[in-house]
Scaffold this active site. Structure first.
Site, PDB file in Angstrom:
ATOM      1  N   ILE A  12       9.404  21.265  26.866  1.00 13.86           N
ATOM      2  CA  ILE A  12      10.284  20.218  27.490  1.00 13.86           C
ATOM      3  C   ILE A  12       9.683  19.100  26.777  1.00 13.86           C
ATOM      4  CG2 ILE A  12      10.544  19.011  29.770  1.00 13.86           C
ATOM      5  CD1 ILE A  12      10.102  21.687  31.143  1.00 13.86           C
ATOM      6  N   GLY A  15       2.834  15.020  24.814  1.00 10.48           N
ATOM      7  CA  GLY A  15       2.163  13.766  24.627  1.00 10.48           C
ATOM      8  C   GLY A  15       0.970  13.591  24.168  1.00 10.48           C
ATOM      9  N   MET A  17      -1.832  13.902  25.668  1.00 11.04           N
ATOM     10  CA  MET A  17      -2.842  14.691  26.487  1.00 11.04           C
ATOM     11  C   MET A  17      -2.367  15.933  26.901  1.00 11.04           C
ATOM     12  SD  MET A  17      -5.896  13.348  26.258  1.00 11.04           S
ATOM     13  CE  MET A  17      -6.699  14.018  27.605  1.00 11.04           C
ATOM     14  N   LYS A  35       2.304  22.759  32.493  1.00  8.79           N
ATOM     15  CA  LYS A  35       1.841  21.819  31.531  1.00  8.79           C
ATOM     16  C   LYS A  35      -0.038  21.995  31.340  1.00  8.79           C
ATOM     17  CE  LYS A  35       1.131  16.923  30.687  1.00  8.79           C
ATOM     18  NZ  LYS A  35       1.721  15.790  30.526  1.00  8.79           N
ATOM     19  N   ASP A 133      -0.720   6.843  33.859  1.00 13.29           N
ATOM     20  CA  ASP A 133       0.717   6.788  32.783  1.00 13.29           C
ATOM     21  C   ASP A 133       1.997   6.746  33.707  1.00 13.29           C
ATOM     22  OD1 ASP A 133       1.535   6.591  30.357  1.00 13.29           O
ATOM     23  OD2 ASP A 133       1.993   8.783  30.148  1.00 13.29           O
TER      24      ASP A 133
END
Length: 634
Positions: A12, A15, A17, A35, A133
């Site tokens: 999907i 990034g 991290m 994730k 973030d």
């Protein structure tokens, strides 16, 4: 396959991290988002074990957060070199996608989204987690208006050691709080999340981030040099944004006060146990009661415009005044008194209470009823104006003043109504936000090259009708083109039509509907202001080669950009500028019409023309004085 249960189907996103996958939960037969919290490439064998322990603790903390504005975590899974969190798969578009499509959002809609983000953040902070973030790309907006904060891939505990890569703080540069880069910084805190929320609010209503830059150092330099970004279209959101964007986190709005202020912007009742404003505090704050989650109807979108940069910290300089403090205090007073919200708190009540309704009268001599003067109930006259039209209405950032024909007219009208110059308050309104500013009672009048048309006087579905006094000026229709173009040879407007040249105009202007009927090719989406069109015209990489507007507006742009743009001959049609106000405001309209009759019946009108517009139009004599057709009966 993760843990023999979650089948990774397709990525999907990824990034700095970690990575996010759409996955299938074979046990419960549902789709989920999975994730990984660690950036494998940033780990050395020596740091892997410690990073795993840290990520494990964070995943456990995030899983405990249960709030309608925070993504739901179903499970935590650990493999040999990764810690995974399994989350609800959300079918919604991001706020970033929404802004790409709509450019800016109306103030009520932005306030609603901001409030929901803040409610999610308060739940996150109460779990001793810092998101780190917060940005439009990590905010999902459902079709029913519900907002969900996602992507905790770089989240950390408050007070945890900063995670860095190559000596840099991890995060998205335009949203990073300045204190993160101060010597001896404790690292991310709830206050740094609130800074990012302020950036996001600003971006929603102004159309761009306040402190530009692709690299961290660029953004932080911009913050240092220009810590007070221009706020032009935020209206009642301005104090919230200003309060969240203080470089010193100790001066920054705390979450409770920000929530109270956002609720007042929306006219919502305060949340239970919402404290009043005090010194800014940033330990974990208790989550507020989420607002009821009705199906939220998106508000109409307003306006943006070029913004300028920057903000940060850790420099020793006198503390700035806190412009949000008075508004915050007023908000809490309003909440305690149980009044009707931000607009009423500012002294802007219903028309019947402000001298605009037909029932607003005082006993005159002999017992007859006479309307109260508008000024008696409205000590300030609030006027919406443009800020990007040389000659007509232009804002000077250095002097923080407006100048031009419309401004002089505004002051003249105000003087006839009994106001001094100090009692006139100007607010910038772009073309497609003028009626909204009136409807929301952010302004009493709009004097902003507002063309009088029948459709503006009668509300269209989803629109808002306005009343006019005037016209006070008649402008002709024209085009502005590039002086030098490698693609087209444009001599007059017929070439624009014949060549299919893309024409830009302001959204909700009369040109947007009129020109296609005449065979002109318009840009795919119109921006909110003529200045945006001019910026595109001046950009040689742009496909915009012509701008349509009134001759006087374009003459100002031509004068300000010598040798770069050229005005074509005028075309058929005229634009009668009117002073706009809310309907059913007979007292206000009567006073404005009386003022206009006096101004147009004296040398004042010609003097204003000669001072502001004559040079733009090659010192031609002023056009004939218009008849005040919209003042008949007043």
């Amino acid at each position: 396959m993760i843990d023999g249960r979650y089948e990774l189907l397709e990525p999907i996103g990824s990034g700095g991290m970690g990575e996010v996958w759409k996955a299938h939960d074979r046990r419960l037969r549902r789709f989920v988002a999975v994730k990984g919290l660690l950036d494998r490439n940033a780990m050395t064998p020596g740091t892997q074990a410690a990073a795993m322990r840290r990520a494990r603790r964070e995943a456990e903390a995030i899983a405990k957060i249960e709030h309608q504005n925070v993504v739901t975590v179903h499970d935590q899974v650990e493999t040999d070199n990764q810690v995974w969190i399994v989350m609800k798969l959300l079918e919604a578009r991001s706020l970033a996608d929404l802004l790409r499509a709509e450019r800016v959002l109306a103030v009520p809609r932005a306030a609603d989204i901001g409030l929901q983000i803040l409610q999610g953040l308060r739940a996150v902070h109460a779990a001793s987690v810092v998101h780190r973030d917060v940005k439009p790309g990590n905010v999902l907006v459902h079709d029913n208006g519900r907002v969900v904060l996602v992507d905790f891939g770089i989240a950390t505990f408050e007070g945890a050691t900063q995670v860095t890569r190559s000596g840099s703080v991890i995060g998205t540069p335009p949203y990073l709080a300045p204190e993160l880069f101060a010597p001896g910084s404790p690292g991310p805190t709830p206050a740094s999340d609130l800074w990012a929320l302020g950036i996001t609010l600003y971006e929603m209503v102004e159309g761009r981030v306040p402190f530009a830059g692709g690299e961290v150092w660029e953004v932080q330099e911009n913050i240092r040099h220009s810590p007070d970004p221009a706020i032009r279209y935020a209206g009642p959101l301005a104090p919230v944004i200003q309060g969240l964007l203080f470089p010193d986190p100790d001066d920054r709005l705390d979450a409770a006060t920000a929530e109270a202020m956002l609720r007042e912007v929306l006219g919502d009742p305060p949340a239970p146990h919402t404290p009043g404003p005090g010194a800014a505090t940033h330990p974990p704050t208790a989550p507020s009661e989420p607002a009821p989650d009705p199906v939220r109807t998106p508000a109409p979108a307003p306006v943006p415009e070029p913004l300028g940069p920057p903000v940060p910290a850790a420099t020793t300089r006198p503390k700035r005044p806190r412009p949000w403090l008075r508004a915050a205090t007023a908000v809490v007073c309003v909440a305690l008194l149980g009044t009707a919200g931000w607009l009423v708190a500012q002294g802007i009540g219903d028309d019947e209470k402000t001298g605009t309704g037909s029932g607003s009268t005082t006993a005159g001599s002999g017992g007859s009823a006479a309307p109260e003067p508008w000024k008696k109930a409205n000590p300030k006259l609030k006027i919406g104006v443009k800020d990007d039209q040389p000659g007509l209405s232009k804002y000077d950032k250095k002097t923080e003043t407006y100048t031009g024909y419309d401004i002089d007219l505004a002051y003249a009208i105000a003087a006839h109504m009994g106001y001094s110059r100090e009692e006139v308050a100007f607010t910038t309104v772009a073309t497609d936000y003028r009626s909204t500013a009136l409807k929301a009672k952010q302004v009493d009048l709009v004097i902003a090259s507002y063309s009088i048309t029948d459709d503006r006087k009668s509300a269209s579905p989803g629109g808002y009708s306005v009343d006019f006094a005037g016209p006070y000026y008649e402008a002709s229709r024209s085009f502005l083109v590039r002086e030098k173009s490698s693609k087209y040879t444009i001599r007059d407007s017929s070439d624009l039509r014949r060549l299919g040249v893309e024409v830009c105009t302001a959204r909700d202007s009369t040109y947007e509907k009129e020109l296609p009927k005449r065979g002109f090719t318009m840009t795919e989406s119109q921006p909110n202001t003529y200045q945006d069109c001019l910026d595109q015209l001046l950009d040689v990489r742009s496909d915009v080669y012509a701008v349509a507007s009134d001759d006087i507006v374009l003459a100002g742009y031509e004068k300000a950009n010598p040798g770069k743009v050229r005005r074509l001959e005028n075309i058929q049609g005229a634009e009668g500028y009117g002073v706009a106000m809310r309907p059913q405001s007979p007292v206000l309209k009567g006073e404005v019409c009386t003022a206009l009759r006096t101004i147009l019946g004296s040398r004042t009108w010609e003097e204003m023309y000669e001072k502001n517009l004559s040079a733009l139009l090659d010192h031609k004599p002023p056009p004939g004085r218009p008849d005040l057709t919209e003042c008949e009966g007043h």
